[in-house]
Each structure stands twice: as C-alpha cells, then as structure tokens.
Design a protein around this motif. Structure first.
Motif, PDB file in Angstrom:
ATOM      1  N   ALA A  15      43.916  42.522  45.013  1.00 40.48           N
ATOM      2  CA  ALA A  15      42.639  42.926  44.425  1.00 40.48           C
ATOM      3  C   ALA A  15      41.995  41.709  43.778  1.00 40.48           C
ATOM      4  N   VAL A  16      40.759  41.894  43.327  1.00 45.60           N
ATOM      5  CA  VAL A  16      40.142  40.925  42.428  1.00 45.60           C
ATOM      6  C   VAL A  16      40.505  41.344  41.005  1.00 45.60           C
ATOM      7  N   TYR A  17      41.019  40.405  40.251  1.00 44.43           N
ATOM      8  CA  TYR A  17      41.447  40.678  38.877  1.00 44.43           C
ATOM      9  C   TYR A  17      40.415  40.139  37.899  1.00 44.43           C
ATOM     10  N   TYR A  18      40.046  40.995  36.940  1.00 44.11           N
ATOM     11  CA  TYR A  18      39.036  40.655  35.955  1.00 44.11           C
ATOM     12  C   TYR A  18      39.616  40.683  34.547  1.00 44.11           C
ATOM     13  N   CYS A  19      39.215  39.729  33.764  1.00 51.18           N
ATOM     14  CA  CYS A  19      39.514  39.676  32.352  1.00 51.18           C
ATOM     15  C   CYS A  19      38.326  40.269  31.600  1.00 51.18           C
ATOM     16  N   ALA A  20      38.591  41.007  30.503  1.00 50.25           N
ATOM     17  CA  ALA A  20      37.514  41.631  29.754  1.00 50.25           C
ATOM     18  C   ALA A  20      37.806  41.601  28.261  1.00 50.25           C
ATOM     19  N   ALA A  21      36.735  41.574  27.478  1.00 52.14           N
ATOM     20  CA  ALA A  21      36.847  41.558  26.011  1.00 52.14           C
ATOM     21  C   ALA A  21      36.076  42.738  25.434  1.00 52.14           C
ATOM     22  N   GLY A  22      36.661  43.328  24.410  1.00 50.51           N
ATOM     23  CA  GLY A  22      36.022  44.476  23.762  1.00 50.51           C
ATOM     24  C   GLY A  22      37.016  45.602  23.664  1.00 50.51           C
ATOM     25  N   GLY A  23      36.734  46.686  24.356  1.00 50.80           N
ATOM     26  CA  GLY A  23      37.743  47.702  24.591  1.00 50.80           C
ATOM     27  C   GLY A  23      38.234  48.481  23.401  1.00 50.80           C
ATOM     28  N   TYR A  24      37.390  49.310  22.806  1.00 55.59           N
ATOM     29  CA  TYR A  24      37.877  50.230  21.781  1.00 55.59           C
ATOM     30  C   TYR A  24      38.899  51.181  22.392  1.00 55.59           C
ATOM     31  N   ASP A  25      38.566  51.697  23.580  1.00 55.70           N
ATOM     32  CA  ASP A  25      39.534  52.470  24.352  1.00 55.70           C
ATOM     33  C   ASP A  25      40.062  51.532  25.423  1.00 55.70           C
ATOM     34  N   LEU A  26      41.291  51.108  25.289  1.00 57.80           N
ATOM     35  CA  LEU A  26      41.795  49.988  26.068  1.00 57.80           C
ATOM     36  C   LEU A  26      41.741  50.220  27.572  1.00 57.80           C
ATOM     37  N   ARG A  27      41.872  51.447  28.011  1.00 63.48           N
ATOM     38  CA  ARG A  27      42.010  51.720  29.438  1.00 63.48           C
ATOM     39  C   ARG A  27      40.691  51.998  30.141  1.00 63.48           C
ATOM     40  N   VAL A  28      39.606  52.062  29.400  1.00 65.83           N
ATOM     41  CA  VAL A  28      38.325  52.454  29.983  1.00 65.83           C
ATOM     42  C   VAL A  28      37.443  51.231  30.163  1.00 65.83           C
ATOM     43  N   PRO A  29      37.131  50.840  31.395  1.00 70.35           N
ATOM     44  CA  PRO A  29      36.344  49.612  31.599  1.00 70.35           C
ATOM     45  C   PRO A  29      34.965  49.660  30.951  1.00 70.35           C
ATOM     46  N   GLN A  30      34.379  50.860  30.870  1.00 68.30           N
ATOM     47  CA  GLN A  30      33.036  50.958  30.284  1.00 68.30           C
ATOM     48  C   GLN A  30      33.019  50.602  28.810  1.00 68.30           C
ATOM     49  N   ASN A  31      34.166  50.573  28.167  1.00 70.82           N
ATOM     50  CA  ASN A  31      34.230  50.245  26.739  1.00 70.82           C
ATOM     51  C   ASN A  31      34.368  48.751  26.469  1.00 70.82           C
ATOM     52  N   TYR A  32      34.417  47.955  27.517  1.00 70.19           N
ATOM     53  CA  TYR A  32      34.514  46.502  27.352  1.00 70.19           C
ATOM     54  C   TYR A  32      33.130  45.884  27.455  1.00 70.19           C
ATOM     55  N   ASN A  33      32.860  44.929  26.580  1.00 71.92           N
ATOM     56  CA  ASN A  33      31.530  44.353  26.475  1.00 71.92           C
ATOM     57  C   ASN A  33      31.306  43.130  27.358  1.00 71.92           C
ATOM     58  N   PHE A  34      32.366  42.374  27.588  1.00 74.90           N
ATOM     59  CA  PHE A  34      32.228  41.094  28.281  1.00 74.90           C
ATOM     60  C   PHE A  34      33.272  40.990  29.378  1.00 74.90           C
ATOM     61  N   TRP A  35      32.859  40.396  30.505  1.00 70.46           N
ATOM     62  CA  TRP A  35      33.706  40.298  31.692  1.00 70.46           C
ATOM     63  C   TRP A  35      33.665  38.898  32.274  1.00 70.46           C
ATOM     64  N   GLY A  36      34.787  38.506  32.856  1.00 70.29           N
ATOM     65  CA  GLY A  36      34.820  37.285  33.633  1.00 70.29           C
ATOM     66  C   GLY A  36      34.324  37.534  35.045  1.00 70.29           C
ATOM     67  N   GLN A  37      34.337  36.488  35.854  1.00 68.83           N
ATOM     68  CA  GLN A  37      33.810  36.584  37.211  1.00 68.83           C
ATOM     69  C   GLN A  37      34.847  37.087  38.200  1.00 68.83           C
ATOM     70  N   GLY A  38      36.097  37.132  37.795  1.00 64.09           N
ATOM     71  CA  GLY A  38      37.173  37.637  38.634  1.00 64.09           C
ATOM     72  C   GLY A  38      37.887  36.548  39.402  1.00 64.09           C
ATOM     73  N   THR A  39      39.139  36.828  39.736  1.00 63.83           N
ATOM     74  CA  THR A  39      39.938  35.912  40.553  1.00 63.83           C
ATOM     75  C   THR A  39      40.714  36.743  41.572  1.00 63.83           C
ATOM     76  N   GLN A  40      40.731  36.270  42.811  1.00 66.68           N
ATOM     77  CA  GLN A  40      41.341  37.036  43.896  1.00 66.68           C
ATOM     78  C   GLN A  40      42.849  36.843  43.905  1.00 66.68           C
ATOM     79  N   VAL A  41      43.560  37.946  43.995  1.00 65.95           N
ATOM     80  CA  VAL A  41      45.008  37.936  44.194  1.00 65.95           C
ATOM     81  C   VAL A  41      45.290  38.647  45.510  1.00 65.95           C
ATOM     82  N   THR A  42      45.987  37.960  46.401  1.00 67.21           N
ATOM     83  CA  THR A  42      46.343  38.537  47.690  1.00 67.21           C
ATOM     84  C   THR A  42      47.851  38.447  47.867  1.00 67.21           C
TER      85      THR A  42
END
Length: 122
Positions: free
Chosen positions: A92-119
């Motif tokens: 998948a493409v793996y993304y780093c994110a900052a924020g996260g009041y609810d840790l498992r919900v992506p919509q709760n994160y405010n900032f995202w990286g551009q992603g890195t591909q893992v195959t």
C-alpha cells in the motif's frame, strides 16, 4: 501548520522488513498524536498504528499487531514504523499523519504527508 515527509518505503520480499520514517516541521511536534495509515488503489485509507503525544501510548490495527512497531522521538520531531514479517497484503501507500483525537479515524487528523509506497512481493 505541520509539514510531514515520509521516507523508507520500497520493495521487499514477503517475510522481510522495512522501516518507515516521518519527519515533521512547523508547529510543536510534541503537541500532536501521530498515526500511520495505508491505502491501496481505489480503496479507503485504513488505520495502521498510532502513538499519543503525552505518554507515548501505542495502538495498532489487528492486522499488524505483533509485526509492526511505532515509535516517536520528540527531540528529533520524527516517528518511525518498524515493519517486520511483511506480507503481500501489506502492500500500500503509507501515510504519516498528525492530530488524531480519535487515533483510528483518519478524518480526525489535521496534517498528512505525501505518502511512501511499500510493495511486498510473494
């Protein structure tokens, strides 16, 4: 604003390991919970792992528990994801994110990286 840059993705055989890193800049890194998510083409972004800002408490998706380890270094403004015993389904493409009041919900994160591909090849 927080800027996030991932690195460390690549191609690896099943059973192998990779270590992803995420470097943060901008606002105080230690103020944010941090998470890793992954996304396959045409699919939703899914939670992988997270680490809290205060005590460094970690949380993992069941699919990676026991194989992946998330860590953070507030002095260096980085988080890492050590991935062991990789499986083709980890591709998948793996993304780093900052924020996260609810840790498992992506919509709760405010900032995202551009992603890195893992195959992971079988």
């Amino acid at each position: 604003q927080v800027q996030l840059v991932e690195s460390g993705g690549g191609l690896v055989q099943a059973g192998g390991s990779l270590r992803l890193s995420c470097a943060a800049s901008g606002r105080t890194f230690s103020n944010y919970n941090m998470g890793w998510f992954r996304q396959e083409p045409g699919k939703e972004r899914h939670f992988v792992a997270a680490i809290t800002k205060n005590w460094g408490t970690t949380d993992y998706a069941d699919s990676v528990k026991g194989r992946f380890t998330i860590s953070r270094d507030n002095a260096k403004n980085t988080i890492d994801l050590q991935m062991n015993s990789l499986k083709p389904e980890d591709t998948a493409v793996y993304y780093c994110a900052a924020g996260g009041y609810d840790l498992r919900v992506p919509q709760n994160y405010n900032f995202w990286g551009q992603g890195t591909q893992v195959t992971v090849s079988s």
